[in-house]
Design an enzyme around this catalytic site. Structure first.
Site, mmCIF file in Angstrom:
data_model
loop_
_atom_site.group_PDB
_atom_site.id
_atom_site.type_symbol
_atom_site.label_atom_id
_atom_site.label_comp_id
_atom_site.label_asym_id
_atom_site.label_seq_id
_atom_site.Cartn_x
_atom_site.Cartn_y
_atom_site.Cartn_z
ATOM 1 N N LEU A 96 0.842 -1.199 0.000
ATOM 2 C CA LEU A 96 0.000 0.000 0.000
ATOM 3 C C LEU A 96 0.878 1.251 0.000
ATOM 4 O O LEU A 96 0.659 2.172 -0.774
ATOM 5 C CB LEU A 96 -0.936 0.001 1.213
ATOM 6 C CG LEU A 96 -2.079 1.010 1.123
ATOM 7 C CD1 LEU A 96 -3.128 0.557 0.107
ATOM 8 C CD2 LEU A 96 -2.749 1.220 2.483
ATOM 9 N N SER A 133 6.239 -12.467 -5.053
ATOM 10 C CA SER A 133 5.382 -11.705 -5.960
ATOM 11 C C SER A 133 5.336 -12.417 -7.306
ATOM 12 O O SER A 133 6.373 -12.819 -7.831
ATOM 13 C CB SER A 133 5.918 -10.291 -6.157
ATOM 14 O OG SER A 133 5.259 -9.675 -7.252
#
Length: 336
Positions: free
Chosen positions: A64, A175
């Protein structure tokens, strides 16, 4: 609460634009009397984990605040920890836009951001200015153009630069949006990386006269055999914690929904069961030898409790925070 109205306005915007706008406003009011608008009183529920004391078990997951631009504003919402990043040695733009998609019916997100960030030096400067009194995690990764075989060098560079300022360091090898990155989760590649990271941790601990724990963030798409191998490697190399899990490539729960076929990692509600199952299996395998930080689809008190019941010592939110807003932080911390 005001958030449903804010969300309605933000969801009219492209997801990445909404994110940028929100951060712009947060940066604008940080350090002014208006910062009081963000502040939420949450009960103190201290937890000891990885040798650190967390004000409460709920943290903000990485992704974020990639550059550490809003640490104080996010901290004001009541998080016990804030994990910033993923950051890489050099700045990089990430993948082409659009690269972030809302699956509103599923309360999920698909992202293929690709570690877009302004580089580790920029992040360190932002961290130096922050006054957050919780635990600050810094999540590190490799640049896209660094060959996987040399990937460990990128992690070591980032470790050295963030070590004096981090409460803990998270190693992102899971990821799905950086080519080849997930291959670092397996076999000799993982052992080689963990050995180098552990050695670097010891060198830096002596240099800075402090110990900064290291946690490894894993994918939810591991087979049981792969998960057992990962757990074994983490224990053998005396890694301090494991973050379970990152986003998934599995689309089975979102078939037929708008954007379901977009490339990238899926997070939010559709990840909830899968990540909890990984935590449960990991907990069985680890037998308390290192703590688990549970993340993936937490959007309610019950979802948070399920992660802890499965074996997590701490939990983190991201997509649930996008869909439910700041009230979710207070709700979870109050009722855990």
């Amino acid at each position: 609460m005001y958030y449903p109205f804010v969300r309605k306005a933000l969801f009219q915007l492209d997801p990445e634009r909404a994110h940028e706008f929100t951060f712009q406003q947060m940066r604008r009011i940080t350090g002014t009397p208006l910062e009081a608008l963000l502040r939420q009183k949450v009960p103190s529920k201290p937890v000891s984990c990885m040798g650190l004391t967390f004000k409460n078990p709920l943290g903000l997951a990485a992704g974020l605040d990639k550059n550490g631009e809003c640490i104080d504003a996010l901290g004001a919402l009541g998080f016990g920890s804030v994990e910033i990043g993923t950051v890489t040695p050099r700045p990089q733009p990430g993948n082409d836009k659009p690269r972030l998609f809302r699956l509103v019916e599923a309360e999920g997100l698909i992202n293929r951001m690709g570690f877009n960030n302004l580089g580790v030096d920029n992040l360190v400067e932002n961290v130096k200015k922050a006054h957050f009194d919780g635990v600050l995690g810094i999540n590190i990764g490799k640049n896209k153009d660094t060959p996987v075989e040399q990937g460990k060098d990128d992690y070591l560079i980032c470790m050295e630069k963030v070590f004096p300022y981090a409460g803990y360091i998270a190693i992102n090898i899971s990821s799905p949006n950086t080519p080849g990155l997930r291959s670092l989760q397996y076999g000799d590649a993982l052992d080689d990386l963990l050995a180098a990271i552990k050695n670097q941790q010891q060198v830096l601990s002596q240099k800075h006269h402090k110990y900064v724990p290291v946690a490894v963030k894993i994918a939810p798409d591991l087979s049981l055999e792969e998960l057992i191998q990962v757990a074994d490697s983490l224990v053998r190399h005396n890694i301090d914690g494991v973050i379970a899990t990152n986003t998934t490539l599995d689309r089975s729960l979102v078939q037929g929904m708008k954007y379901c076929d977009e490339t990238g990692g899926l997070s939010g509600r559709p990840l909830q069961l899968k990540s909890t199952e990984i935590i449960r299996l990991l907990s069985q395998e680890l037998q308390g030898r290192l703590p688990i930080i549970g993340v993936g689809g937490i959007d309610s008190v019950i979802a948070a409790r399920e992660k802890i019941a499965a074996g997590a010592s701490l939990i983190q939110i991201y997509s649930g925070f996008i869909f439910k807003g700041p009230p979710l932080v207070k709700e979870i911390v109050t009722h855990l």
